[in-house]
Design an enzyme around this catalytic site. Structure first.
Site, PDB file in Angstrom:
ATOM      1  N   ARG A   1      52.953 -28.244 -32.980  1.00 52.73           N
ATOM      2  CA  ARG A   1      53.914 -29.577 -31.996  1.00 52.73           C
ATOM      3  C   ARG A   1      53.684 -30.781 -32.164  1.00 52.73           C
ATOM      4  O   ARG A   1      53.171 -31.574 -30.867  1.00 52.73           O
ATOM      5  CB  ARG A   1      52.867 -28.778 -30.036  1.00 52.73           C
ATOM      6  CG  ARG A   1      53.831 -27.880 -29.666  1.00 52.73           C
ATOM      7  CD  ARG A   1      53.402 -27.498 -28.368  1.00 52.73           C
ATOM      8  NE  ARG A   1      51.551 -27.316 -29.076  1.00 52.73           N
ATOM      9  CZ  ARG A   1      50.869 -26.813 -28.128  1.00 52.73           C
ATOM     10  NH1 ARG A   1      51.718 -27.459 -26.433  1.00 52.73           N
ATOM     11  NH2 ARG A   1      49.461 -26.211 -28.020  1.00 52.73           N
ATOM     12  N   GLU A   2      53.023 -31.055 -33.348  1.00 55.50           N
ATOM     13  CA  GLU A   2      53.375 -32.214 -33.828  1.00 55.50           C
ATOM     14  C   GLU A   2      53.827 -33.594 -32.774  1.00 55.50           C
ATOM     15  O   GLU A   2      53.384 -34.771 -33.003  1.00 55.50           O
ATOM     16  CB  GLU A   2      53.051 -32.522 -35.617  1.00 55.50           C
ATOM     17  CG  GLU A   2      52.678 -32.163 -35.698  1.00 55.50           C
ATOM     18  CD  GLU A   2      52.782 -30.417 -36.803  1.00 55.50           C
ATOM     19  OE1 GLU A   2      53.975 -30.257 -36.122  1.00 55.50           O
ATOM     20  OE2 GLU A   2      52.941 -29.619 -37.570  1.00 55.50           O
ATOM     21  N   MET A   3      55.051 -33.507 -32.331  1.00 56.99           N
ATOM     22  CA  MET A   3      56.339 -34.010 -31.952  1.00 56.99           C
ATOM     23  C   MET A   3      55.827 -34.524 -30.742  1.00 56.99           C
ATOM     24  O   MET A   3      55.182 -35.717 -30.748  1.00 56.99           O
ATOM     25  CB  MET A   3      57.404 -33.284 -31.986  1.00 56.99           C
ATOM     26  CG  MET A   3      58.527 -34.645 -31.922  1.00 56.99           C
ATOM     27  SD  MET A   3      58.414 -35.750 -32.738  1.00 56.99           S
ATOM     28  CE  MET A   3      58.686 -38.036 -32.269  1.00 56.99           C
TER      29      MET A   3
ATOM     30  N   GLU B   1      44.030 -19.035  -6.636  1.00 55.24           N
ATOM     31  CA  GLU B   1      44.536 -19.111  -8.006  1.00 55.24           C
ATOM     32  C   GLU B   1      43.566 -19.722  -9.698  1.00 55.24           C
ATOM     33  O   GLU B   1      44.545 -19.824 -10.444  1.00 55.24           O
ATOM     34  CB  GLU B   1      45.997 -19.688  -8.766  1.00 55.24           C
ATOM     35  CG  GLU B   1      47.436 -18.260  -7.834  1.00 55.24           C
ATOM     36  CD  GLU B   1      48.767 -18.488  -7.401  1.00 55.24           C
ATOM     37  OE1 GLU B   1      49.088 -18.915  -8.437  1.00 55.24           O
ATOM     38  OE2 GLU B   1      48.987 -18.321  -6.612  1.00 55.24           O
TER      39      GLU B   1
ATOM     40  N   ASP C   1      55.554 -13.918  -5.609  1.00 56.22           N
ATOM     41  CA  ASP C   1      56.980 -15.264  -6.004  1.00 56.22           C
ATOM     42  C   ASP C   1      58.217 -14.617  -7.171  1.00 56.22           C
ATOM     43  O   ASP C   1      58.256 -13.273  -7.855  1.00 56.22           O
ATOM     44  CB  ASP C   1      56.175 -16.016  -6.328  1.00 56.22           C
ATOM     45  CG  ASP C   1      54.584 -16.770  -5.702  1.00 56.22           C
ATOM     46  OD1 ASP C   1      55.363 -16.953  -4.768  1.00 56.22           O
ATOM     47  OD2 ASP C   1      53.828 -16.824  -6.480  1.00 56.22           O
TER      48      ASP C   1
ATOM     49  N   CYS D   1      61.427 -22.030  -5.369  1.00 54.58           N
ATOM     50  CA  CYS D   1      61.680 -23.238  -5.692  1.00 54.58           C
ATOM     51  C   CYS D   1      62.847 -23.587  -6.786  1.00 54.58           C
ATOM     52  O   CYS D   1      63.296 -22.807  -7.830  1.00 54.58           O
ATOM     53  CB  CYS D   1      60.893 -24.412  -5.117  1.00 54.58           C
ATOM     54  SG  CYS D   1      59.748 -22.954  -7.063  1.00 54.58           S
TER      55      CYS D   1
ATOM     56  N   GLU E   1      60.991 -24.221  -1.133  1.00 54.69           N
ATOM     57  CA  GLU E   1      61.358 -25.516  -1.364  1.00 54.69           C
ATOM     58  C   GLU E   1      62.558 -26.209  -1.189  1.00 54.69           C
ATOM     59  O   GLU E   1      64.046 -26.091  -0.995  1.00 54.69           O
ATOM     60  CB  GLU E   1      61.314 -26.786  -2.731  1.00 54.69           C
ATOM     61  CG  GLU E   1      61.238 -27.264  -3.568  1.00 54.69           C
ATOM     62  CD  GLU E   1      61.980 -27.732  -4.888  1.00 54.69           C
ATOM     63  OE1 GLU E   1      61.266 -27.168  -5.763  1.00 54.69           O
ATOM     64  OE2 GLU E   1      62.729 -28.518  -4.946  1.00 54.69           O
TER      65      GLU E   1
ATOM     66  N   HIS F   1      55.171 -32.110  -5.062  1.00 51.29           N
ATOM     67  CA  HIS F   1      55.451 -33.399  -6.647  1.00 51.29           C
ATOM     68  C   HIS F   1      54.451 -34.231  -6.741  1.00 51.29           C
ATOM     69  O   HIS F   1      54.324 -34.934  -8.588  1.00 51.29           O
ATOM     70  CB  HIS F   1      56.664 -33.312  -7.521  1.00 51.29           C
ATOM     71  CG  HIS F   1      57.203 -31.759  -7.655  1.00 51.29           C
ATOM     72  ND1 HIS F   1      58.207 -30.993  -7.015  1.00 51.29           N
ATOM     73  CD2 HIS F   1      57.257 -30.965  -9.183  1.00 51.29           C
ATOM     74  CE1 HIS F   1      58.339 -29.762  -6.997  1.00 51.29           C
ATOM     75  NE2 HIS F   1      57.459 -29.969  -8.142  1.00 51.29           N
TER      76      HIS F   1
HETATM   77  N1  GLN Z   1      52.185 -18.915  -6.245  1.00 54.23           N
HETATM   78  C1  GLN Z   1      52.250 -19.996  -7.293  1.00 54.23           C
HETATM   79  C2  GLN Z   1      51.392 -21.067  -7.120  1.00 54.23           C
HETATM   80  O1  GLN Z   1      51.386 -21.375  -6.206  1.00 54.23           O
HETATM   81  C3  GLN Z   1      54.151 -20.124  -7.139  1.00 54.23           C
HETATM   82  C4  GLN Z   1      53.929 -21.245  -7.965  1.00 54.23           C
HETATM   83  C5  GLN Z   1      55.518 -21.203  -8.384  1.00 54.23           C
HETATM   84  O2  GLN Z   1      56.904 -21.720  -7.104  1.00 54.23           O
HETATM   85  N2  GLN Z   1      56.486 -21.889  -9.419  1.00 54.23           N
HETATM   86  O3  GLN Z   1      51.488 -21.959  -8.494  1.00 54.23           O
HETATM   87 ZN    ZN Z   2      57.334 -22.893  -6.066  1.00 54.96          ZN
END
Ligand code: GLN
Ligand code: ZN
Length: 759
Positions: free
Chosen positions: A16-18, A488, A603, A647, A669, A698
């Site tokens: 992954r040098e780039m 998590e 998910d 999402c 989302e 985000h």
């Molecule tokens: N349960 C995951 C989280 O909360 C869901 C992530 C995702 O939708 N990409 O990070």
């Molecule tokens: Zn998500």
């Protein structure tokens, strides 16, 4: 002699040098000269490999500083107005791709262009933006410099270029009331100029990629190919290149084009071979994409040989051998892997090894004795694998064979379940929750790393994770959420976590593949029948539940998402892999439930991206994909509430399949689109409960109470409030605690105030 080539080589470098050079440059820690030197070294590594392996052509022009579609925009001088500033250069390119070229540059404030998925791969490209008065003029010499650079190195160069129709098709209009196809004549003038430059450079063949030919194209798009290829005709021979699916439906048009050869993907669509050979114009070459550029498996070279020998007999010198698509989608070099079991090692081929495969196959087709023997031996390990008892587990097969029409049904319908769940869960109107992950602080990441490297014992590790869980429960209590998550902290990635615990997966040390810009992913590989060895999440969830009287949501990644974000086996179908995962998850759901977890989220953010390219194949995919999800959830009792989360993409078109998951609650989302997506749920009359995301995770911005109330009011016009949940758009792992707590407090306050108003 059979002509051999590849469609493109990875550009991230073996280590992954780039990535590191780019990020160094963006942080102002590396100057542009050094960055360019790294790029040059990576290009040369790819070229010398192709040359050393004796491929007929060395591919140039496949390198990209960020993305090859963005590179094409620069080549064409096609820069969004807000980024136009003098002659386009490398910094222009970074500004379009990421909003900013370097830290502290005076260019901040202009939005980056959109990014979207490259067909059905996990690579993302920068979407070209088209306006009515756009002009195209060859403006950036990178491509020609690369070609000259390769020629100077003595390579016999075949440049690659993204074709004009695909370039237009993959972009979007940013102005109302015009059709980007109307820009084609102007665009073609620029392509003429590119080809005449190639001609001057003495290029014999150019590979022009038109991957959209594998889509179901509207007639006006397909028709536009005719004129386009007539106009850009020059003395340079054109290999029209397609990949990712079959082109048989458009073959009648394609074979009339003014080109000199055609490349087809025989890995994604092996069945098209005969049709294409039959229809191939007599003066064309056929480049057979036999070596899979998108997966990590060693080719069955002997099998390939047997398939191609009759074609060779028919086409003679007109048959070329190539990779199915660019090797951009493969990890770089298998030799870097030092921890694979020796047996497994012999099953794989990464980009470097795939170049060798192309060579051997071409030589064998020419009857070279050594190559014939090599191909035979080379195929042994993967043929033996097919019968290995380690790969094929009768107990897993028995479960797959036991699938019936009913095995995916919950024991009660939604209405009855909702009734039971109300009694057990006693949730208020507009229940508040989060999507699963909480901020992954440095401490959280260091703890996992220390454990992985053996610096923390099992016991120490468990204690630390428990303390993160305690911390997150305390915070959720203070925020006043209704349904909790454990956060998590033990997961580095929502797929890798499960891949590491399930048997049947192989993870790698350096199997990185470019996702976008400097970002790379390292998907695990499905190598054998998948089984759950022991509970994977129960301990953490149970511990978290013991700390609170609020319901603790169990958190699983769904079968389709695990499938989409790993390298699949090729000896069984995607459907079978999804079902194997589904049964493993079904057992996990059962154990979670037994351990007192009453809400379980499965998910499925990737369910939409698994859609095949051809519309005609969509329904079949959606049928088995939704079924696999339902199998995972089928062990849940009526009073156990199953959630799912989605999402990253628009779900409007597949809303009936979203409903077919039959989850009790879906969180989705929606905040960036101002709840637009809910229209689909309204029109469809979606029967179950929905948690439309009320703020975009985000961004570090904290949404105000009023803003969230406003969004929820919009949502309540489309979904009855009794079926609405309140949650962010996605997991919070990339955020910090400070903004997370503030945002969630506002979210809870908004829900509480609407609750009093609406009940
Ligand atoms: N349960 C995951 C989280 O909360 C869901 C992530 C995702 O939708 N990409 O990070
Ligand atoms: Zn998500």
């Amino acid at each position: 002699m059979t002509t051999s080539h590849i469609l493109g080589y990875p550009r991230i470098g073996e280590q992954r040098e780039m990535k590191f050079a780019l990020e160094g440059y963006w942080r102002n820690e590396l100057d542009q000269k050094t960055l360019k030197k790294v790029g040059k070294e990576i290009r040369h590594q790819g070229w010398s490999l192709q040359e050393d392996q004796g491929l007929t052509y060395t591919t140039a022009g496949d390198f990209a500083w960020y993305d090859h579609v963005l590179g094409t925009s620069l080549l064409l001088g096609h820069v969004p107005k807000r980024h136009q500033k003098g002659h386009p250069d490398l910094d222009t390119l970074f500004r379009i791709g990421r909003g900013q070229s370097q830290q502290g540059c005076d260019c901040v404030g202009q939005a980056a262009s959109d990014m979207t998925k490259w067909f059905n791969t996990n690579y993302h490209y920068i979407v070209p933006e088209f306006s009515k008065d756009d002009k195209f003029e060859v403006s950036w010499n990178q491509l020609f410099e690369e070609v000259s650079e390769a020629q100077a190195g003595g390579y016999s160069v075949k440049p690659v270029l993204l074709g004009p129709i695909s370039y237009l098709y993959l972009g979007k209009e940013v102005e109302e009331g015009f059709d980007r196809l109307s820009l084609l004549p102007r665009l073609l003038t620029a392509y003429q100029a590119i080809l005449s430059k190639f001609e001057k450079l003495g290029v014999e063949w150019v590979q022009i990629d038109e991957p959209i030919l594998a889509l179901d194209l509207a007639p006006r798009w397909l028709e536009s190919f005719r004129l386009a290829y007539q106009i850009i005709r020059s003395d340079v021979k054109v290999l029209l290149t397609t990949y990712f699916d079959s082109i048989t439906d458009s073959l009648a048009t394609i074979t009339q084009l003014d080109v000199d050869g055609l490349h087809i993907d025989l890995c994604a669509a092996p069945d098209q071979l005969n049709d294409v050979v039959t229809a191939l114009p007599s003066h064309w070459v056929l480049s057979a994409g036999m070596i899979n550029g998108r997966n990590v498996w060693r080719s069955d070279l002997d099998g390939c040989l047997q398939r191609l020998q009759p074609v060779k007999a028919q086409l003679g010198e007109r048959l070329w051998i190539g990779s199915s698509c660019s090797l951009l989608h493969s990890p770089v070099n298998l030799e870097s892997e030092t921890q694979l079991p020796p047996e497994t090692q012999q099953w794989f081929a990464f980009a470097k090894q795939k170049v060798e495969e192309v060579k051997w196959l071409a030589l064998a087709l020419d009857g070279d004795e050594a190559a014939l023997e090599y191909c035979q031996n080379y195929s042994h390990p993967i043929r033996a694998r097919k019968h290995s008892s380690w790969v094929n587990k009768p107990q897993v097969k028995a479960r797959i064979d036991s699938i019936t029409n009913h095995c995916d049904k919950r024991s009660a319908g939604y209405n009855e379940r909702a009734h039971h769940q109300k009694e057990v869960l006693k949730l208020p109107l507009l229940p508040t929750t989060t999507i699963g992950s909480f901020p992954q602080t440095g401490e959280v990441r260091q703890t996992r790393a220390a454990f992985k490297q053996g610096r923390l014992s099992q016991l120490q590790y468990e204690r630390s994770i428990q303390s993160f869980i305690q911390d997150s429960v305390r915070r959720q209590e203070e925020i006043g959420l209704d349904v909790f998550v454990h956060g998590e902290a033990e997961r580095n990635d929502m797929v890798e976590y499960f891949a590491e615990q399930l048997s049947g997966f192989q993870t790698t040390q350096f199997g990185w593949v470019q996702s976008y810009g400097s970002r790379c992913v390292k998907p695990a590989i499905v190598v054998a029948d998948i089984e759950r060895k022991k509970p994977m999440t129960v301990g953490w969830s149970q511990y978290a539940q013991s700390l609170t009287v609020k319901p603790m949501k169990g958190m699983l990644t769904g079968p389709v998402t695990i499938l989409c974000w790993t390298f699949p086996r090729e000896d069984i179908t995607r459907e079978d892999i999804a079902n194997q995962l589904a049964f493993a998850l079904k057992d996990e759901v059962k154990d979670l439930q037994q351990a007192g977890i009453n809400i379980i989220q499965i998910d499925e953010p990737a369910i939409r991206e698994g859609l095949p390219l051809k519309t005609s194949a969509h329904q079949e995919y959606l049928n088995w994909a939704t079924k696999a999800f339902r199998i995972s959830a089928s062990s849940a009792k009526p009073e156990t509430q199953i959630h799912t989360h989605m999402c990253y993409s628009e779900f409007n078109e597949i809303i009936d399949s979203v409903a077919a998951l039959d989850a009790d609650v879906i969180t989705i989302e929606t905040s960036r689109s101002n709840m637009d997506l809910l229209k689909a749920f309204e029109d469809f009359n979606y029967p179950n409960e929905i948690g439309p995301g009320v703020y975009d995770i985000h961004s570090p911005n904290v949404p105000s109470v009023e803003w969230i109330e406003k969004l929820l009011s919009v949502a309540a016009e489309k979904v009855p409030p009794e079926r609405l949940w309140v949650n962010p758009d996605c997991g919070l792992k990339t955020r910090g605690w400070k903004e997370t707590e503030q945002a969630l407090k506002n979210m809870v306050e908004a829900a509480q105030s609407l609750r009093t108003r609406w009940s």
